[in-house]
Enzyme design. Structure first.
Site, short mmCIF file in Angstrom:
data_model
loop_
_atom_site.label_atom_id
_atom_site.label_comp_id
_atom_site.label_asym_id
_atom_site.label_seq_id
_atom_site.Cartn_x
_atom_site.Cartn_y
_atom_site.Cartn_z
N HIS A 77 0.81 -1.22 0.00
CA HIS A 77 0.00 0.00 0.00
C HIS A 77 0.84 1.26 0.00
O HIS A 77 0.38 2.33 -0.39
CB HIS A 77 -0.94 0.01 1.21
CG HIS A 77 -2.08 -0.94 1.06
ND1 HIS A 77 -1.96 -2.27 1.34
CD2 HIS A 77 -3.35 -0.75 0.64
CE1 HIS A 77 -3.12 -2.88 1.09
NE2 HIS A 77 -3.98 -1.98 0.66
N GLY A 78 2.05 1.17 0.46
CA GLY A 78 2.88 2.37 0.44
C GLY A 78 4.17 2.14 1.18
O GLY A 78 4.27 1.30 2.08
#
Lengths: 402, 482
Positions: free
Chosen positions: B319-320
């Site tokens: 996700h990041g």
């Protein structure tokens, strides 16, 4: 099989498609609302706004004002700061920016100088560009509400600002467009294909164009419900921490309660307050946009021509700035600006007063590099009234108003 | 080009019209051109990246399929290339930071001397490429037509934020192309409208609320922060499921089907159930291409727990590139491990099984699962790990806050503008109830059997609401950043 025969089953299905029914109903509703508006039964006026920007408060006040003011003050936050700061100092009372739209100080100073009562109304609004001044004058300052004179406090930023996307992108332009569509500039004021397309869509669909009306109704209904649930002052005052408000403003349109922005009279603690806003102005002036400058100059010319055509005396006042602020401008910009406004005033028989005179406005009169503080506001109107009286041509104009 | 923009409102009907008015053999090329145009509307240069990876993976697919004894080498090469592209664009700064922190005592790791711009959708298309090459290695036949393969990887409705497709389900739709039917519109348009409604009316309005709390937790009490956490739980659900609805609806207009990504996730009765209902295409991808290759649950408890933890940690990082996403992944990994252990205990204790399976037990399970997920969302949404820690500490200690001269348990009720602040106390219960109602409706065929005029009225209402109440400045979809 002919094309028509091929299409027949699809057409039969289309007639049964509920999406098609919904689309058809939407068109019908759109037309019905347009008809309702035509016959004056549309429940919302342009002065009903969900978000209460500075132009909303000023326009509302102006509409409710019984008498037409002799002099309208216009300009950006530079003039606005002077109007509110001047009155806060003069009356030794705090001024609510949303509700205070005249300069009692200027009225009194003019009374003393000219022995005549002049009424004023301030349409000086934060961020006001030359294009905004033009649309305001063209749409609101007309008919019975037409002033005899406009004192327009102008500064270089009003003609070139890197923070401006397009003339139509300002809150002032948007609000005024709801009151009366400025058709002559509606398309040129939009500088992207998509903003023109959106405008076109608004012209095509009544429901789309009147989105702010629905938003107002929704906000109004929500406030009504919340008031019943015990929220105090939900329809008026704002009780929110500044940081949260600022966070919301990143995404939401300009909106302020009547209690939010207040200008106080000078005090011992505020006397030496000076905030450095040069980084902001460096950005505003960062690259000289020739196209934007010419575009804004054309709006200024329209504004002056409008005054000339309608018999409104226009006095352009070059607003005081600190030397630091002028020094952040691109080379040659300030001189070009001065020459341009001088030439336009001569061409359209407007008068120009240059108040950017450091001798009259030393740094102690400034709250930052561009805006006058409360004492500076008082000083501004003192100097302005002297100049209005001392300049024989301007003084004659002033006397001609009454 | 955002789904909730005027550009898309003009782009989509134009492409749909062009697609159906063209001869059948031109439809795939038209969709491919439209998809590339859609991608280029952000930063044209990155078309080279998606096109380059498409060409390379296409040939890797052929190589893996044709090779007799070097299948594995080809697969490794493909995976290394795909993953290194993702790592370079997405994790270079993060890894540089980590290396600098760890090696500081012995060596001064330099800062990356140039800017790396994260290409839109890279996490999604790289995962689709990995799935493609791995599945060919496992025995699936590669896609013969390059155009079909390129369209699979770039199909504009799913290009930016999924759902992550499987080529075995998607590509055959090109080989048996759909025929024009008004039904495609009756299926697609309501889904698009519903997606827009979720995004612009619910998620966007909640954004204005949520960002205030997460940006300034110091202003709020523990109870206030619970409200912000609830609001974010609904914001992210409506934002992402809204996006997916628009994607599925847009695909429907061309007669194509893309997989569902959500199934009322907040009605999950345990954390494993949640991952079967939330971002389904990602969780099944993680299962098939990470958890199972790691050994899955075919081993000791410790081995399975390790695999679960690794899978969810990497899922969090997907996700990041930030610590709070990493911690969020670990948190879900731990929750899944604990759930597994609980299931074993439940099996051996009959009264516990009876209690959990009773109606009250089920309700409590849904309630608890939602709150476990909610805590995770705080880690996910917080701007930094320090901020997440502060928020969680305040939430669990129900810390009061100073308002004027007194300490108050809740500061939020005194905030009256923007209107979403007071409205959220009305909105959140409505959203919670609507989630329950949707769950009930889903188990019946009420919607399907409802008369056409009701469906038309529903569409009209959505059209009107979206038209009138879309905010002027709509924030981007949350999952666009991944």
């Amino acid at each position: 099989m002919t094309r028509l025969q091929e299409a027949k089953p699809h057409l039969q299905k289309l007639a049964k498609s509920y999406v098609a029914w919904a689309l058809l109903a939407l068109v019908g509703l759109d037309v019905s609302c347009r008809i309702a508006d035509h016959f004056g039964v549309w429940p919302v006026t342009a002065y009903d706004a969900a978000h209460r920007s500075t132009v909303f408060w000023a326009a509302k006040d102006f509409k409710e004002e019984k008498r037409t003011p002799d002099i309208t003050l216009m300009g950006s936050s530079l003039m606005m700061a002077a109007v509110h700061g001047g009155d806060a100092t003069y009356q030794n009372a705090s001024q609510k920016v949303a509700l205070h739209h005249k300069s009692s100080l200027l009225e009194d100073l003019l009374r003393k100088k000219f022995h005549t009562d002049y009424s004023t109304f301030s349409f000086s609004l934060s961020g006001e560009m030359a294009s905004d001044a033009y649309v305001l004058a063209d749409t609101l300052l007309t008919g019975e509400k037409q002033p005899k004179a406009i004192i327009y406090g102008i500064a270089p930023r009003d003609l070139m600002d890197n923070a401006l996307k397009s003339p139509a992108s300002t809150e002032i332009f948007r609000f005024v467009s709801r009151v009366k569509d400025p058709t002559d500039v509606a398309i040129p004021a939009r500088n992207t294909f998509w903003s023109v397309a959106e405008y076109g869509l608004g012209k095509l669909s009544f429901l789309y164009e009147h989105r702010p009306d629905f938003l107002f109704l929704q906000h109004d209904a929500t406030k009504e419900i919340l008031a019943h649930l015990g929220y105090k002052d939900i329809k008026d005052e704002v009780h929110t921490t500044y940081e949260i408000r600022r966070q919301a403003f990143i995404e939401l349109p300009e909106d302020s309660g009547p209690n939010e922005v207040v200008v106080h009279p000078p005090s011992a603690s505020s006397a030496n307050e000076y905030s450095d806003n040069l980084p902001e102005y460096r950005y505003r002036y960062s690259s000289f946009k020739e196209k934007q400058f010419k575009e804004q100059v054309s709006y200024l010319e329209r504004f002056l021509a409008l005054g000339q055509e309608r018999g409104i005396k226009i006095i352009l006042v070059n607003m005081p700035l600190t030397k630091d602020n002028v020094d952040t401008m691109p080379a040659g910009f300030y001189d070009r600006y001065m020459k341009t406004i001088g030439d336009l005033c001569s061409k359209h028989q407007a008068q120009l007063l240059d108040l950017n005179t450091p001798a009259d406005f030393p740094k102690r009169y400034f709250a930052d590099s561009a805006h006058l503080n409360s004492q500076g506001g008082e000083r501004f109107f003192e100097v302005l009234s002297e100049r209005l009286f001392d300049d024989s041509q301007v003084a004659s104009t002033m006397r001609g108003i009454k | 080009m955002l789904f909730n923009s005027l550009q898309y409102a003009l782009f989509l009907p134009l492409v749909v019209a062009l697609y159906w008015l063209s001869p059948q053999k031109l439809r795939v090329p038209i969709l491919l051109a439209a998809s590339y145009l859609f991608y280029m509307s952000w930063r044209p240069i990155f078309i080279l990246l998606i096109f380059g990876l498409t060409v390379i993976n296409y040939f890797f697919g052929i190589a893996i399929s044709k090779s007799e004894n070097k299948k594995k080498q080809w697969l490794i090469a493909a995976t290394v290339l795909n993953l290194s592209t993702l790592v370079y664009f997405k994790y270079a700064y993060f890894l540089d930071d980590v290396a600098r922190t760890l090696l500081k005592p012995v060596f001064e790791v330099p800062h990356i001397p140039f800017d790396i711009v994260l290409p839109l959708a890279i996490s999604f298309f790289v995962f689709e490429f990995i799935h493609y090459t791995v599945d060919i290695y496992r025995g699936s036949a590669p896609v013969k037509s390059f155009l079909s393969f390129a369209l699979f990887a770039s199909f504009f409705p799913t290009q930016i934020a999924g759902p992550i497709k499987r080529f075995q389900d998607f590509v055959p739709q090109f080989l048996n192309p759909p025929k024009f039917s008004i039904d495609h519109f009756d299926k697609g348009v309501p889904l698009i409208l519903l997606g827009l409604f979720k995004k612009v009316l619910i998620a966007d309005n909640l954004t204005f609320f949520v960002q205030g709390g997460f940006a300034h937790p110091e202003h709020f009490s523990g109870l206030d922060l619970w409200v912000f956490a609830y609001a974010f739980a609904f914001q992210i659900y409506f934002d992402f499921s809204g996006y997916t609805d628009i994607a599925r609806g847009s695909a429907n207009l061309f007669g194509y089907k893309v997989p569902i990504n959500f199934n009322l996730p907040y009605l999950a009765s345990n954390i494993s159930d949640f991952w079967h209902r939330w971002h389904i295409s990602l969780s099944t991808w993680l299962r098939d291409y990470l958890f199972i290759p790691l050994g899955g649950s075919r081993g000791s408890n410790l081995f399975t727990a390790r695999n679960l933890l690794l899978t969810m940690t990497l899922g969090g990082l997907w996700h990041g590139a930030a610590t709070h996403f990493l911690v969020w992944g670990i948190y879900h990994g731990v929750a899944l491990v604990l759930h597994r252990e609980f299931q074993k205990i439940k099996k051996s204790v009959s009264w516990l099984a009876q209690a959990v399976d009773s109606l009250a037990g089920k309700c409590l399970s849904v309630f608890l699962t939602f709150h476990v997920v909610l805590i995770g969302w705080v880690l996910f949404r917080a701007e930094t790990m320090t901020s997440a820690t502060l928020i969680l500490k305040k939430m669990f200690t129900l810390e009061t806050v100073q308002a004027g001269a007194q300490a108050v348990a809740m500061y939020l009720p005194s905030v009256n503008y923007p209107l979403i602040y007071p409205s959220v106390f009305l909105l959140l219960p409505i959203l919670a109830v609507s989630h329950l109602v949707m769950g009930r409706l889903d188990s019946t065929d009420v919607v399907k059997r409802s008369p056409k005029f009701l469906k038309a009225a529903w569409c009209l209402m959505l059209m009107l609401l979206i038209m009138e109440f879309s905010p002027d400045k709509s924030p981007r979809f949350i999952y666009f950043q991944f």
